[in-house]
Design an enzyme around this catalytic site. Structure first.
Site, PDB file in Angstrom:
ATOM      1  N   ASP A  35       0.859  -1.188   0.000  1.00 50.47           N
ATOM      2  CA  ASP A  35       0.000   0.000   0.000  1.00 50.47           C
ATOM      3  C   ASP A  35       0.902   1.247   0.000  1.00 50.47           C
ATOM      4  O   ASP A  35       1.893   1.308   0.730  1.00 50.47           O
ATOM      5  CB  ASP A  35      -0.894  -0.022   1.255  1.00 50.47           C
ATOM      6  CG  ASP A  35      -2.044   0.955   1.179  1.00 50.47           C
ATOM      7  OD1 ASP A  35      -3.196   0.519   1.243  1.00 50.47           O
ATOM      8  OD2 ASP A  35      -1.777   2.178   1.073  1.00 50.47           O
ATOM      9  N   ASN A  91     -13.051  -3.334   3.043  1.00 56.50           N
ATOM     10  CA  ASN A  91     -14.112  -2.330   3.065  1.00 56.50           C
ATOM     11  C   ASN A  91     -15.008  -2.431   1.834  1.00 56.50           C
ATOM     12  O   ASN A  91     -14.509  -2.581   0.718  1.00 56.50           O
ATOM     13  CB  ASN A  91     -13.498  -0.925   3.113  1.00 56.50           C
ATOM     14  CG  ASN A  91     -12.611  -0.731   4.336  1.00 56.50           C
ATOM     15  OD1 ASN A  91     -12.914  -1.222   5.419  1.00 56.50           O
ATOM     16  ND2 ASN A  91     -11.495  -0.022   4.168  1.00 56.50           N
ATOM     17  N   GLN A  98     -14.516   2.388   1.843  1.00 53.87           N
ATOM     18  CA  GLN A  98     -13.900   1.958   0.582  1.00 53.87           C
ATOM     19  C   GLN A  98     -13.659   3.175  -0.307  1.00 53.87           C
ATOM     20  O   GLN A  98     -14.598   3.917  -0.616  1.00 53.87           O
ATOM     21  CB  GLN A  98     -14.800   0.938  -0.146  1.00 53.87           C
ATOM     22  CG  GLN A  98     -14.137   0.366  -1.394  1.00 53.87           C
ATOM     23  CD  GLN A  98     -15.003  -0.675  -2.111  1.00 53.87           C
ATOM     24  OE1 GLN A  98     -16.204  -0.752  -1.909  1.00 53.87           O
ATOM     25  NE2 GLN A  98     -14.358  -1.456  -2.969  1.00 53.87           N
ATOM     26  N   HIS A 104     -10.507  -5.390  -2.616  1.00 53.55           N
ATOM     27  CA  HIS A 104      -9.151  -5.626  -2.104  1.00 53.55           C
ATOM     28  C   HIS A 104      -9.227  -5.963  -0.631  1.00 53.55           C
ATOM     29  O   HIS A 104     -10.149  -5.533   0.070  1.00 53.55           O
ATOM     30  CB  HIS A 104      -8.237  -4.430  -2.349  1.00 53.55           C
ATOM     31  CG  HIS A 104      -8.798  -3.130  -1.870  1.00 53.55           C
ATOM     32  ND1 HIS A 104      -9.723  -2.396  -2.596  1.00 53.55           N
ATOM     33  CD2 HIS A 104      -8.590  -2.434  -0.733  1.00 53.55           C
ATOM     34  CE1 HIS A 104     -10.043  -1.309  -1.928  1.00 53.55           C
ATOM     35  NE2 HIS A 104      -9.386  -1.300  -0.780  1.00 53.55           N
ATOM     36  N   HIS A 106      -6.974  -5.657   2.821  1.00 53.78           N
ATOM     37  CA  HIS A 106      -5.798  -5.072   3.474  1.00 53.78           C
ATOM     38  C   HIS A 106      -5.170  -6.102   4.407  1.00 53.78           C
ATOM     39  O   HIS A 106      -5.883  -6.747   5.197  1.00 53.78           O
ATOM     40  CB  HIS A 106      -6.211  -3.880   4.350  1.00 53.78           C
ATOM     41  CG  HIS A 106      -6.758  -2.709   3.608  1.00 53.78           C
ATOM     42  ND1 HIS A 106      -6.015  -1.583   3.345  1.00 53.78           N
ATOM     43  CD2 HIS A 106      -7.991  -2.475   3.087  1.00 53.78           C
ATOM     44  CE1 HIS A 106      -6.776  -0.699   2.706  1.00 53.78           C
ATOM     45  NE2 HIS A 106      -7.979  -1.213   2.534  1.00 53.78           N
TER      46      HIS A 106
HETATM   47  P1  5GP Z   1      -9.854   1.356   0.797  1.00 50.84           P
HETATM   48  O1  5GP Z   1     -10.001   2.618   1.607  1.00 50.84           O
HETATM   49  O2  5GP Z   1     -10.548   1.457  -0.537  1.00 50.84           O
HETATM   50  O3  5GP Z   1     -10.200   0.109   1.530  1.00 50.84           O
HETATM   51  O4  5GP Z   1      -8.292   1.227   0.539  1.00 50.84           O
HETATM   52  C1  5GP Z   1      -7.633   1.764  -0.551  1.00 50.84           C
HETATM   53  C2  5GP Z   1      -6.155   1.654  -0.254  1.00 50.84           C
HETATM   54  O5  5GP Z   1      -5.444   1.740  -1.463  1.00 50.84           O
HETATM   55  C3  5GP Z   1      -5.608   2.761   0.657  1.00 50.84           C
HETATM   56  O6  5GP Z   1      -4.979   2.159   1.781  1.00 50.84           O
HETATM   57  C4  5GP Z   1      -4.624   3.510  -0.223  1.00 50.84           C
HETATM   58  O7  5GP Z   1      -3.486   3.926   0.484  1.00 50.84           O
HETATM   59  C5  5GP Z   1      -4.282   2.491  -1.275  1.00 50.84           C
HETATM   60  N1  5GP Z   1      -3.970   3.031  -2.587  1.00 50.84           N
HETATM   61  C6  5GP Z   1      -4.705   3.927  -3.277  1.00 50.84           C
HETATM   62  N2  5GP Z   1      -4.156   4.142  -4.480  1.00 50.84           N
HETATM   63  C7  5GP Z   1      -3.059   3.351  -4.542  1.00 50.84           C
HETATM   64  C8  5GP Z   1      -2.073   3.125  -5.562  1.00 50.84           C
HETATM   65  O8  5GP Z   1      -2.088   3.715  -6.646  1.00 50.84           O
HETATM   66  N3  5GP Z   1      -1.091   2.226  -5.286  1.00 50.84           N
HETATM   67  C9  5GP Z   1      -1.034   1.555  -4.099  1.00 50.84           C
HETATM   68  N4  5GP Z   1      -0.025   0.682  -3.928  1.00 50.84           N
HETATM   69  N5  5GP Z   1      -1.946   1.752  -3.103  1.00 50.84           N
HETATM   70  C10 5GP Z   1      -2.935   2.637  -3.345  1.00 50.84           C
END
Ligand code: 5GP
Ligand code: ZN
Length: 138
Positions: A35, A91, A98, A104, A106
């Site tokens: 991440d 999420n 999300q 995805h 985590h």
């Molecule tokens: P969510 O909030 O949707 O469960 O998590 C999205 C996650 O994706 C966040 O922890 C954010 O830091 C990560 N993230 C968003 N864009 C990118 C990206 O372009 N590359 C990587 N490696 N992580 C990303």
């Protein structure tokens, strides 16, 4: 291998290798990446290669494989990072936090004193309220 992707989805591009990522693991179904905004050292994301917006859309085959992979990654991270614990977070929907609409999981290694919180505030429903919600779900 070609897979089902969505044109404007950043995680499709990452999973497909169109956008480079720090890949920790890859197989036919998944890519696991670091991440970019980690909660802790080693925070990683399991991305299915086929696009599914969220858990509701996830094919059963992917759904069953993802926890096996999470376990494999968790064991590896415990050995290599010497973390003290690990949270699995997944999420679905904006209200649930999300931000990227490609399913995805985590993997968040936890360290004593890391200062992070993955928490909710418990509420105190009555016994009748718990019974009612049970009836609503089943
Ligand atoms: P969510 O909030 O949707 O469960 O998590 C999205 C996650 O994706 C966040 O922890 C954010 O830091 C990560 N993230 C968003 N864009 C990118 C990206 O372009 N590359 C990587 N490696 N992580 C990303
Ligand atoms: Zn996608």
């Amino acid at each position: 291998m070609e897979y089902m992707k969505k044109e404007d989805c950043i995680f499709c591009k990452i999973a497909n290798g169109e956008i480079p990522s720090r890949t920790l693991y890859e197989d036919q179904l998944f890519r696991v990446i670091l991440d970019l905004g980690p909660a802790t050292k080693g925070h990683a994301l399991i991305l299915p290669k086929d696009h599914a917006a969220d858990l509701y859309e996830l094919p059963d085959e992917t759904a069953s494989a993802v926890l096996v992979l999470a376990k494999k990654m968790a064991l590896g991270m415990r050995e290599k990072l010497h973390c003290d614990g690990l949270n699995l977070v997944q999420n679905n929907g904006e209200v649930a936090g999300q931000t990227v609409r490609h399913f995805h999981v985590h993997l968040i290694p936890r360290y004593v004193g890391d200062g992070q919180k993955i928490n909710w505030t418990p509420t105190s429903p009555t016994s009748e309220e718990l019974d009612a919600v049970k009836e609503q779900i089943i």
